[in-house]
Design a protein around this motif. Structure first.
Motif, PDB file in Angstrom:
ATOM      1  N   LEU A  35       1.074   9.604   3.137  1.00 12.23           N
ATOM      2  CA  LEU A  35       0.895   8.428   3.978  1.00 12.23           C
ATOM      3  C   LEU A  35       1.655   7.276   3.335  1.00 12.23           C
ATOM      4  CD1 LEU A  35      -0.439   7.189   6.464  1.00 12.23           C
ATOM      5  CD2 LEU A  35      -2.428   6.647   5.038  1.00 12.23           C
ATOM      6  N   ASP A  36       2.839   6.988   3.870  1.00 12.12           N
ATOM      7  CA  ASP A  36       3.755   5.999   3.307  1.00 12.12           C
ATOM      8  C   ASP A  36       3.185   4.598   3.495  1.00 12.12           C
ATOM      9  OD1 ASP A  36       6.110   5.146   2.092  1.00 12.12           O
ATOM     10  OD2 ASP A  36       7.354   6.490   3.294  1.00 12.12           O
ATOM     11  N   PHE A  37       3.058   3.845   2.396  1.00 11.37           N
ATOM     12  CA  PHE A  37       2.495   2.493   2.429  1.00 11.37           C
ATOM     13  C   PHE A  37       3.635   1.482   2.550  1.00 11.37           C
ATOM     14  CE2 PHE A  37       1.077  -1.292  -0.007  1.00 11.37           C
ATOM     15  CZ  PHE A  37      -0.054  -1.630   0.731  1.00 11.37           C
ATOM     16  N   LYS A  38       3.620   0.656   3.595  1.00 15.01           N
ATOM     17  CA  LYS A  38       4.653  -0.356   3.837  1.00 15.01           C
ATOM     18  C   LYS A  38       6.066   0.230   3.709  1.00 15.01           C
ATOM     19  CE  LYS A  38       2.162  -4.607   2.704  1.00 15.01           C
ATOM     20  NZ  LYS A  38       2.175  -5.881   1.960  1.00 15.01           N
ATOM     21  N   PRO A  39       6.387   1.268   4.460  1.00 14.76           N
ATOM     22  CA  PRO A  39       7.682   1.930   4.269  1.00 14.76           C
ATOM     23  C   PRO A  39       8.891   1.059   4.593  1.00 14.76           C
ATOM     24  CG  PRO A  39       6.585   2.757   6.239  1.00 14.76           C
ATOM     25  CD  PRO A  39       5.591   1.909   5.519  1.00 14.76           C
ATOM     26  N   LEU A  40       8.723   0.010   5.403  1.00 13.68           N
ATOM     27  CA  LEU A  40       9.853  -0.834   5.792  1.00 13.68           C
ATOM     28  C   LEU A  40       9.956  -2.103   4.954  1.00 13.68           C
ATOM     29  CD1 LEU A  40       9.547  -0.519   9.680  1.00 13.68           C
ATOM     30  CD2 LEU A  40      10.866   0.887   8.072  1.00 13.68           C
ATOM     31  N   PHE A  41       9.087  -2.255   3.958  1.00 14.82           N
ATOM     32  CA  PHE A  41       9.052  -3.444   3.113  1.00 14.82           C
ATOM     33  C   PHE A  41       9.275  -3.016   1.672  1.00 14.82           C
ATOM     34  CE2 PHE A  41       6.704  -6.586   0.521  1.00 14.82           C
ATOM     35  CZ  PHE A  41       7.234  -7.775   1.011  1.00 14.82           C
TER      36      PHE A  41
ATOM     37  N   GLU B 261      11.850  -1.366   0.335  1.00  9.62           N
ATOM     38  CA  GLU B 261      12.097   0.056   0.593  1.00  9.62           C
ATOM     39  C   GLU B 261      12.465   0.863  -0.650  1.00  9.62           C
ATOM     40  OE1 GLU B 261      14.361   0.896   4.289  1.00  9.62           O
ATOM     41  OE2 GLU B 261      14.365  -1.283   4.525  1.00  9.62           O
ATOM     42  N   ALA B 262      13.026   0.207  -1.672  1.00  8.48           N
ATOM     43  CA  ALA B 262      13.418   0.960  -2.872  1.00  8.48           C
ATOM     44  C   ALA B 262      12.237   1.350  -3.740  1.00  8.48           C
ATOM     45  CB  ALA B 262      14.418   0.144  -3.694  1.00  8.48           C
ATOM     46  N   THR B 263      11.070   0.784  -3.466  1.00 11.65           N
ATOM     47  CA  THR B 263       9.850   1.159  -4.179  1.00 11.65           C
ATOM     48  C   THR B 263       8.951   1.889  -3.181  1.00 11.65           C
ATOM     49  OG1 THR B 263      10.027  -0.766  -5.631  1.00 11.65           O
ATOM     50  CG2 THR B 263       7.884   0.316  -5.507  1.00 11.65           C
ATOM     51  N   VAL B 264       8.702   3.163  -3.448  1.00 14.20           N
ATOM     52  CA  VAL B 264       7.974   4.022  -2.509  1.00 14.20           C
ATOM     53  C   VAL B 264       6.537   4.178  -2.996  1.00 14.20           C
ATOM     54  CG1 VAL B 264       7.880   6.302  -1.430  1.00 14.20           C
ATOM     55  CG2 VAL B 264      10.102   5.237  -1.932  1.00 14.20           C
ATOM     56  N   CYS B 265       5.592   3.789  -2.137  1.00 13.52           N
ATOM     57  CA  CYS B 265       4.171   3.890  -2.462  1.00 13.52           C
ATOM     58  C   CYS B 265       3.464   4.643  -1.340  1.00 13.52           C
ATOM     59  CB  CYS B 265       3.527   2.510  -2.591  1.00 13.52           C
ATOM     60  SG  CYS B 265       4.311   1.394  -3.768  1.00 13.52           S
ATOM     61  N   GLY B 266       2.426   5.376  -1.660  1.00  8.66           N
ATOM     62  CA  GLY B 266       1.678   6.038  -0.604  1.00  8.66           C
ATOM     63  C   GLY B 266       0.539   6.889  -1.120  1.00  8.66           C
TER      64      GLY B 266
ATOM     65  N   GLY C 254       2.326  -3.949  -6.582  1.00  9.37           N
ATOM     66  CA  GLY C 254       1.166  -4.637  -7.119  1.00  9.37           C
ATOM     67  C   GLY C 254      -0.030  -4.569  -6.181  1.00  9.37           C
ATOM     68  N   GLN C 255       0.228  -4.751  -4.879  1.00  6.87           N
ATOM     69  CA  GLN C 255      -0.857  -4.647  -3.902  1.00  6.87           C
ATOM     70  C   GLN C 255      -1.396  -3.230  -3.837  1.00  6.87           C
ATOM     71  OE1 GLN C 255       0.247  -5.582   0.128  1.00  6.87           O
ATOM     72  NE2 GLN C 255      -1.794  -5.147   0.943  1.00  6.87           N
ATOM     73  N   PHE C 256      -0.494  -2.256  -3.843  1.00 10.24           N
ATOM     74  CA  PHE C 256      -0.912  -0.862  -3.735  1.00 10.24           C
ATOM     75  C   PHE C 256      -1.750  -0.439  -4.944  1.00 10.24           C
ATOM     76  CE2 PHE C 256      -0.094   3.766  -4.181  1.00 10.24           C
ATOM     77  CZ  PHE C 256      -0.635   4.174  -2.973  1.00 10.24           C
ATOM     78  N   ILE C 257      -1.364  -0.888  -6.133  1.00 10.79           N
ATOM     79  CA  ILE C 257      -2.141  -0.568  -7.334  1.00 10.79           C
ATOM     80  C   ILE C 257      -3.557  -1.120  -7.216  1.00 10.79           C
ATOM     81  CG2 ILE C 257      -2.352  -1.080  -9.812  1.00 10.79           C
ATOM     82  CD1 ILE C 257       0.782  -0.973  -9.872  1.00 10.79           C
ATOM     83  N   GLN C 258      -3.682  -2.351  -6.724  1.00  7.73           N
ATOM     84  CA  GLN C 258      -5.018  -2.932  -6.554  1.00  7.73           C
ATOM     85  C   GLN C 258      -5.837  -2.154  -5.529  1.00  7.73           C
ATOM     86  OE1 GLN C 258      -5.165  -7.418  -6.629  1.00  7.73           O
ATOM     87  NE2 GLN C 258      -2.939  -7.156  -6.585  1.00  7.73           N
ATOM     88  N   LEU C 259      -5.196  -1.691  -4.460  1.00  9.12           N
ATOM     89  CA  LEU C 259      -5.908  -0.897  -3.459  1.00  9.12           C
ATOM     90  C   LEU C 259      -6.385   0.425  -4.052  1.00  9.12           C
ATOM     91  CD1 LEU C 259      -3.608  -1.559  -0.380  1.00  9.12           C
ATOM     92  CD2 LEU C 259      -5.955  -2.385  -0.695  1.00  9.12           C
ATOM     93  N   CYS C 260      -5.559   1.047  -4.909  1.00  8.22           N
ATOM     94  CA  CYS C 260      -5.980   2.284  -5.570  1.00  8.22           C
ATOM     95  C   CYS C 260      -7.173   2.022  -6.481  1.00  8.22           C
ATOM     96  CB  CYS C 260      -4.820   2.882  -6.364  1.00  8.22           C
ATOM     97  SG  CYS C 260      -3.506   3.611  -5.346  1.00  8.22           S
ATOM     98  N   CYS C 261      -7.156   0.890  -7.184  1.00  7.00           N
ATOM     99  CA  CYS C 261      -8.286   0.549  -8.050  1.00  7.00           C
ATOM    100  C   CYS C 261      -9.544   0.333  -7.211  1.00  7.00           C
ATOM    101  CB  CYS C 261      -7.961  -0.698  -8.861  1.00  7.00           C
ATOM    102  SG  CYS C 261      -6.688  -0.451 -10.116  1.00  7.00           S
TER     103      CYS C 261
END
Length: 536
Positions: free
Chosen positions: A315-321, A323-328, A355-362
């Protein structure tokens, strides 16, 4: 959850070339690992003549049959001190790894007494400390197979002070409520005596175990007193008179049996296994063809993820923002995880996204897996005016303070502050492994050479001196050669900048094993006390 659709063409020339290059690198580090085993095996006949088991046979007999063993830091100290990196490869003089003993996931640290009598070396000390750190972070019983001549006296200045941490960590493990077990197969001398004395449970072998602060030669040199090994610190003395040993075994195999019995009886069982998860849709073998060994050649990190995660679902997180950093979000062998990977330099948007994605994982309690392949944070006027320092710092803050398990795979380049932001060694990943093509440095060699050339030219101009272009060119060539050598995966693993090299095809299995280890730790309640357990 949507599955990643792979666009890899496995019949392409690039795929075949990448695969061949990876296989060559894998063969290189596997050959070096075999040399460690061969160096130890040179003493097998001596062990047999003494009625002992060689060190690796001890480890094998201790482990549950057919259970996995994740060996760590197998090439520690490569090319350093007495390890020449070619014919005499010693692996730090020890065998360290995580495996199951009587169904209990445990950290095992065995002196490789087939190499230099098990004497401690500077990098071997660092290897032991790292093993203890992993055991403490993951609440793993710490099982030592002891047979050590103590410190290598010719290298004492490089290890004596730091070596005290190995004993302090044993006390910390015990005080935290984590069992420490020492099975003493032979000599445990000088500092090595504390490998025994600081354990919670000690198993000794009749006629073989010897534990003393000063062996007969040092005792005679220091005091003039003459005593033999048995009278000074034999197994029966410590089992009957001093109380240092809890259990007296008849031979190596019996000692290992007792060690297994201890783990079976202390109620430290592992959780029930989870149901089998769906495999990736794509063959992990294809990783060798997808990823170029040259970090300068681009590829989509999602192709790597598709061969690591359950059902290739991501599940790609913010895929259009950014883009060179892939989170999901994904799962590995049934364990939900967050994944962060690189498709280029990290820009301001990518920093904010990560940074936002790491906080969501926490927030969700999800372990985070970092797949490092970046030249670093983006530089330039546009990057600076976008606030790259500020936003990159936020990402580093999030990585540093994330309270969930962090696991890092170095799968390509890991340069500059990108190494930090993607959870490099200094940022506390529970585990960090490298593919043999990985590169770690402050920057690439070519960039370093150009920087130094520009500095030299500007310095000459500022002092109104002639600029020596040929001298600078020669200096640049030396810089490139030095960076190329010092950024390799072999150079890094020798210095414990990772926990070992792995075959890329083993990445999913390695991550799954480590995630299980972290999961068991987080589910376990310890019973700490103020001090480590002491003998009375």
């Amino acid at each position: 959850m949507p599955a990643i659709r792979s666009n890899v063409i496995v019949e392409s020339d690039d795929f075949r070339a990448n695969r061949a290059a990876h296989l060559q690198l894998i063969a290189e580090f596997r050959a070096l690992e075999r040399k460690v085993c061969e160096a130890s095996a040179r003493s097998d006949a001596k062990f047999g003549a003494r009625g002992q088991l060689p060190p690796r046979e001890r480890v094998n007999l201790l482990l549950d049959r057919d259970s996995p063993f994740l060996e760590l830091s197998s090439l520690c100290g490569l090319g350093m001190h007495e390890d020449d990196g070619v014919g005499n490869v010693f692996g730090g003089g020890s065998i360290v790894g995580i495996g199951e003993i009587s169904g209990v996931r445990s950290m095992i640290a065995a002196n490789d007494s087939g190499i230099k009598g098990g004497a401690a070396h500077p990098m071997g000390v660092e290897k032991a400390i790292r093993a203890q750190e992993i055991a403490l972070a993951n609440k793993l019983p710490y099982v030592q197979l002891v047979e050590s001549a103590g410190a290598n006296l010719m290298l004492q200045a490089e290890m004596f002070v730091r070596g005290g941490a190995t004993f302090a960590n044993m006390a910390r493990l015990s005080a935290a409520g984590i069992p420490v077990i020492s099975i003493v197969h032979g000599s445990s001398t000088a500092g090595g005596a504390y490998q025994t004395g600081l354990a919670d449970y000690v198993v000794m072998v009749r006629g073989r175990s010897k534990v003393f602060l000063a062996g007969p030669p040092l005792l005679r040199a220091a005091t003039g007193e003459i005593a033999d090994d048995e009278a000074l610190g034999g197994a029966e003395l410590h089992s009957v008179t001093t109380g240092l040993g809890e259990y007296l075994a008849e031979d190596d195999a019996d000692a290992l049996r007792i060690g297994r019995e201890i783990l079976a009886r202390i109620g430290w069982g592992s959780p029930a296994p989870r149901p089998r998860a769906p495999a990736p849709l794509y063959d992990p073998d294809e990783l060798l063809g997808i990823v170029p060994v040259d970090y300068r050649k681009p590829y989509d990190v999602r192709e790597v993820m598709a061969r690591l995660v359950d059902g290739s679902e991501f599940l790609d997180f913010k895929p259009l923002f950014g883009e060179a950093t892939v989170c999901g979000h994904a799962a590995i062998e049934g364990r939900p995880v967050g994944l962060i990977g690189n498709n280029g330099p990290i820009d301001s948007a990518g920093s904010n996204k990560a940074g936002q994605f790491i906080q969501l994982c926490c927030q969700a309690g999800l372990p985070i897996v970092f797949l490092q392949n970046t030249t670093g944070y983006l530089v330039g006027v546009d990057a600076e005016t976008s606030g790259i320092v500020k936003h990159g710092s936020k990402m580093i803050q999030a990585v540093t303070n994330a309270a969930v398990p962090k696991l890092t795979l170095q799968i390509g380049g890991s340069f500059g502050a990108g190494h930090y932001g993607m959870c490099g060694r200094a940022f506390g990943p529970r585990f960090l492994f490298s593919w043999p093509n990985a590169r770690v440095a402050v920057m690439g060699g070519e960039q370093a050479a150009k920087v130094m050339a520009i500095v030299a030219e500007e310095s000459a101009r500022g002092r109104s001196l002639p600029f020596d272009a040929e001298k600078t060119k020669a200096q640049g060539a030396r810089i490139v050669a030095s960076y190329d050598r010092e950024s390799t995966a072999l150079f890094a693993t020798a210095r414990l900048w990772d926990d070992g090299l792995i075959d890329p095809r083993d990445s999913r299995a390695t991550l799954a094993f480590c995630l299980d280890t972290c999961g068991e730790a987080d589910a376990r309640t310890l019973r700490p006390n103020s001090f480590g357990v002491a003998r009375f």
